[in-house]
Each structure stands twice: as C-alpha cells, then as structure tokens.
Design a protein around this motif. Structure first.
Motif, PDB file in Angstrom:
ATOM      1  N   LYS A  67      -4.125  -8.541 -12.185  1.00 59.57           N
ATOM      2  CA  LYS A  67      -5.006  -8.104 -11.101  1.00 59.57           C
ATOM      3  C   LYS A  67      -6.394  -8.704 -11.337  1.00 59.57           C
ATOM      4  O   LYS A  67      -6.741  -9.007 -12.481  1.00 59.57           O
ATOM      5  CB  LYS A  67      -5.100  -6.573 -11.074  1.00 59.57           C
ATOM      6  CG  LYS A  67      -3.794  -5.855 -10.754  1.00 59.57           C
ATOM      7  CD  LYS A  67      -3.395  -6.062  -9.304  1.00 59.57           C
ATOM      8  CE  LYS A  67      -2.131  -5.293  -8.971  1.00 59.57           C
ATOM      9  NZ  LYS A  67      -2.323  -3.847  -8.898  1.00 59.57           N
ATOM     10  N   THR A 130      -1.445  -2.960 -14.610  1.00 59.02           N
ATOM     11  CA  THR A 130      -1.244  -1.551 -14.204  1.00 59.02           C
ATOM     12  C   THR A 130       0.133  -1.350 -13.552  1.00 59.02           C
ATOM     13  O   THR A 130       0.268  -0.697 -12.531  1.00 59.02           O
ATOM     14  CB  THR A 130      -2.364  -1.070 -13.246  1.00 59.02           C
ATOM     15  OG1 THR A 130      -2.360  -1.841 -12.032  1.00 59.02           O
ATOM     16  CG2 THR A 130      -3.723  -1.163 -13.900  1.00 59.02           C
ATOM     17  N   SER A 180       2.999   0.112  -4.095  1.00 60.37           N
ATOM     18  CA  SER A 180       2.647   0.816  -5.342  1.00 60.37           C
ATOM     19  C   SER A 180       3.364   2.155  -5.421  1.00 60.37           C
ATOM     20  O   SER A 180       3.766   2.726  -4.403  1.00 60.37           O
ATOM     21  CB  SER A 180       1.134   1.029  -5.417  1.00 60.37           C
ATOM     22  OG  SER A 180       0.723   2.008  -4.483  1.00 60.37           O
ATOM     23  N   THR A 181       3.495   2.670  -6.630  1.00 56.66           N
ATOM     24  CA  THR A 181       4.115   3.991  -6.810  1.00 56.66           C
ATOM     25  C   THR A 181       3.232   5.111  -6.220  1.00 56.66           C
ATOM     26  O   THR A 181       3.783   6.041  -5.641  1.00 56.66           O
ATOM     27  CB  THR A 181       4.433   4.262  -8.294  1.00 56.66           C
ATOM     28  OG1 THR A 181       3.279   3.972  -9.079  1.00 56.66           O
ATOM     29  CG2 THR A 181       5.579   3.385  -8.766  1.00 56.66           C
TER      30      THR A 181
HETATM   31  N1  GLU Z   1       0.758   1.897 -11.542  1.00 57.05           N
HETATM   32  C1  GLU Z   1       1.018   1.924 -10.142  1.00 57.05           C
HETATM   33  C2  GLU Z   1       2.066   0.898  -9.741  1.00 57.05           C
HETATM   34  O1  GLU Z   1       2.499   0.170 -10.552  1.00 57.05           O
HETATM   35  C3  GLU Z   1      -0.247   1.755  -9.327  1.00 57.05           C
HETATM   36  C4  GLU Z   1      -1.142   0.640  -9.731  1.00 57.05           C
HETATM   37  C5  GLU Z   1      -0.780  -0.685  -9.111  1.00 57.05           C
HETATM   38  O2  GLU Z   1      -0.493  -0.737  -7.902  1.00 57.05           O
HETATM   39  O3  GLU Z   1      -0.838  -1.673  -9.823  1.00 57.05           O
HETATM   40  O4  GLU Z   1       2.488   0.824  -8.628  1.00 57.05           O
END
Ligand code: GLU
Length: 301
Positions: A67, A130, A180-181
C-alpha cells in the motif's frame, strides 16, 4: 475550523495522490531512518523448490505488492518514490532472510481488491499490506504469518457524538475499501448502514473530512495513522470489533516460499528486528509493541 478541515483534506489528498507524481505535493513523513533495523542478507541462501524465489533470484530482486497511502504501515513518498512503514520493513526483513538485498526490492502499489489477482498472475512475488488471512482468501493465495494482529475500528470527525461503535451505523454513510474484510463485515453484520466503497482508505478519509461520509471503517492500525495525521479533525472510536491477522500473501501453490516466509518472520521476531521495525514505524502512532501473534505454518491445501 472549515479552513483547517480543508487543509487537512488537502494533506490527505496528497497522500492519496502519491502515485500521481504531481509536483508540489508535500512529502509524507517517513520514520526516522536511523532507528530502522539493518537486515542482514542471508549468504548462500537457496530455495530451489520455489519457482517464485528462482525467478526473483535471477532477476536480482523481489517485486513486492504494498500500500502507498497508509500512514506508518505502507507509505510512498511522492517526491522520491520511496516506500516506508511497518509493512515495508516486514517485506525487507523477509527479502534479506531469503537472500536478496532488501534495498533492491521493487514495490508496486496494489489496492485491496486487486491483491489476489496480482499474486495469481505473477505481477508480484509476494504482498505485504495489511492483508488479513482468512479461509476464503486461502482458496486463492497462500499466507505466511501472521506477523501482526489488528482489529476493525471506526474513524469519525472529532465533533461526532452519535457514532461510538458499529451498532450506531444505521442510516449513516460509512466508507471502506472495496474488496476488504471490513467492507464485507459491515455489509453482512450491519446491513442498515449506508455503505460506500472506494479503492483506498485515503479517499474515504478525504470524504470524511469534507462531510461526504460520517465514518470510515477498517483496521484500527490503519485508522490510528490517519487520526495521527490530523488529530484535531479525526478520532478513532470504540473497541476493535474483529480480528484481522496480517499475513504475507504468496502465490497459492508456492508452499516452499510460504514456509520460508514463516521462517524469516520467526527469525526476525527472535533476533529483535521485528520489534525494532515496529518501534520505528507503527510504534510512532503511540501504541507500544505488542507480542507478535503465533505463526501458523498450515499444511499445504
Ligand atoms: N485487513 C483488512 C483486509 O485485508 C483491511 C485492510 C485492507 O484493506 O488492506 O481486507
């Protein structure tokens, strides 16, 4: 007040636009270089069973997805193109452990929704950004780690009084990143929220500062960074309401690479590099280094 908010929005717009290469955008602050660990490149390391590693080795560097607009985690300096943050350090630590110079890593910005495709089509060797490990994603990619445990949270404007947790989102405009989650969780568990999606969280934060949305939701680790950039304008509210274990995404069939990544993480946690990297990056947001979560060396599936 409004002028301050606009200025804050502009700072974040610069963050979001790091890839646009526009002249005059203020450079984002990276961690103090002096405090970062110096990762030792493992001499004579070989991983012949990993096709990803062999490709990277002959190229002379890893190509890593990341990112570029997440403070303390993965940020790209628009002036120099340099990436910094905790995730970036983790990528460097792994590269060195796998015998390739971390200074030669080629980082590529990949949004949340495009991670699996990027790994599947060989656009990147591995991904550090992330990236929550879960069973659905494990059908598409492999995961080394976890190397950090985050939890979903909410970011609101400093003067917000009505939203203190996910139960207050009915009828509110809530922003998250596509694919995203956190986006999926709001959609499933809080269907009365008025959910909107963008490619990146920094666009969500801009929309929050300019009153287009009422809250931004994603991992607390990410939100704390945005709040720290404009502390007079934004705050993180409530307790984390999910578990988001961060993994290193690898091509699904490359189990040799996945297990070598696990070894690299374990070594970095043991020799102090993990903690040093945390202190110089994510630690700057004010949260002291936690104990890293247990690494899950799951069998090939
Ligand atoms: N950790 C979450 C995910 O992997 C939210 C952060 C992101 O979108 O990178 O979806």
């Amino acid at each position: 007040m409004r002028t301050a908010r606009l200025a804050a929005a502009l700072v974040l717009a610069a963050l979001a636009c790091a890839a646009c290469g526009k002249e005059g955008s203020p450079p984002t602050k990276g961690p103090a270089a002096g405090k970062l660990p110096e990762y030792r490149v493992a001499a004579g390391f070989e991983l012949p069973r990993s096709s990803t590693w062999r490709k990277a080795k002959s190229r002379g560097r890893f190509i890593v997805g990341a990112k570029e607009d997440q403070p303390y985690l993965g940020e790209k300096d628009p002036a120099t193109g340099t990436y910094s943050g905790f995730d970036i350090e983790i990528a460097k630590m792994v590269s060195a452990s796998l015998g390739l110079d971390p200074r030669r890593i080629e980082f590529r910005t990949i949004a949340s929704a495009n991670r699996e495709t990027a790994l599947q089509n060989g656009q990147i060797d591995f991904y550090v950004g992330t990236y929550t490990i879960n069973d659905n994603r494990k059908k598409l990619v492999g995961f080394g780690g976890p190397y950090y445990l985050a939890g979903q949270g909410l970011l609101v404007r400093d003067d917000e009084k009505d939203i203190t947790g996910p139960g207050d989102l009915d009828g509110k405009r809530v922003c998250s990143a596509a694919g995203s989650t956190p986006y999926q969780r709001i959609q499933q568990d809080y269907p009365k929220a008025d959910l909107v999606a963008y490619d990146t969280y920094s666009v969500c934060v801009d929309n929050l500062l300019t009153y287009q949305v009422d809250a931004v939701t994603t991992d607390d680790a990410i939100l704390i960074g945005y709040a720290a950039k404009v502390p007079d304008e934004l705050k993180v509210v409530g307790k984390p309401f999910s578990k988001e274990p961060y993994g290193i995404g690898v091509p699904r069939r490359d189990n040799a690479l996945r297990l070598a990544v696990d070894d690299a993480l374990a070594a970095g946690e043991k020799n102090g590099d993990w903690e040093k990297a945390y202190d110089a990056t994510l630690g700057l947001s004010g949260v002291p280094a936690p104990k890293p979560p247990a690494i899950d060396r799951y069998p090939a599936n």
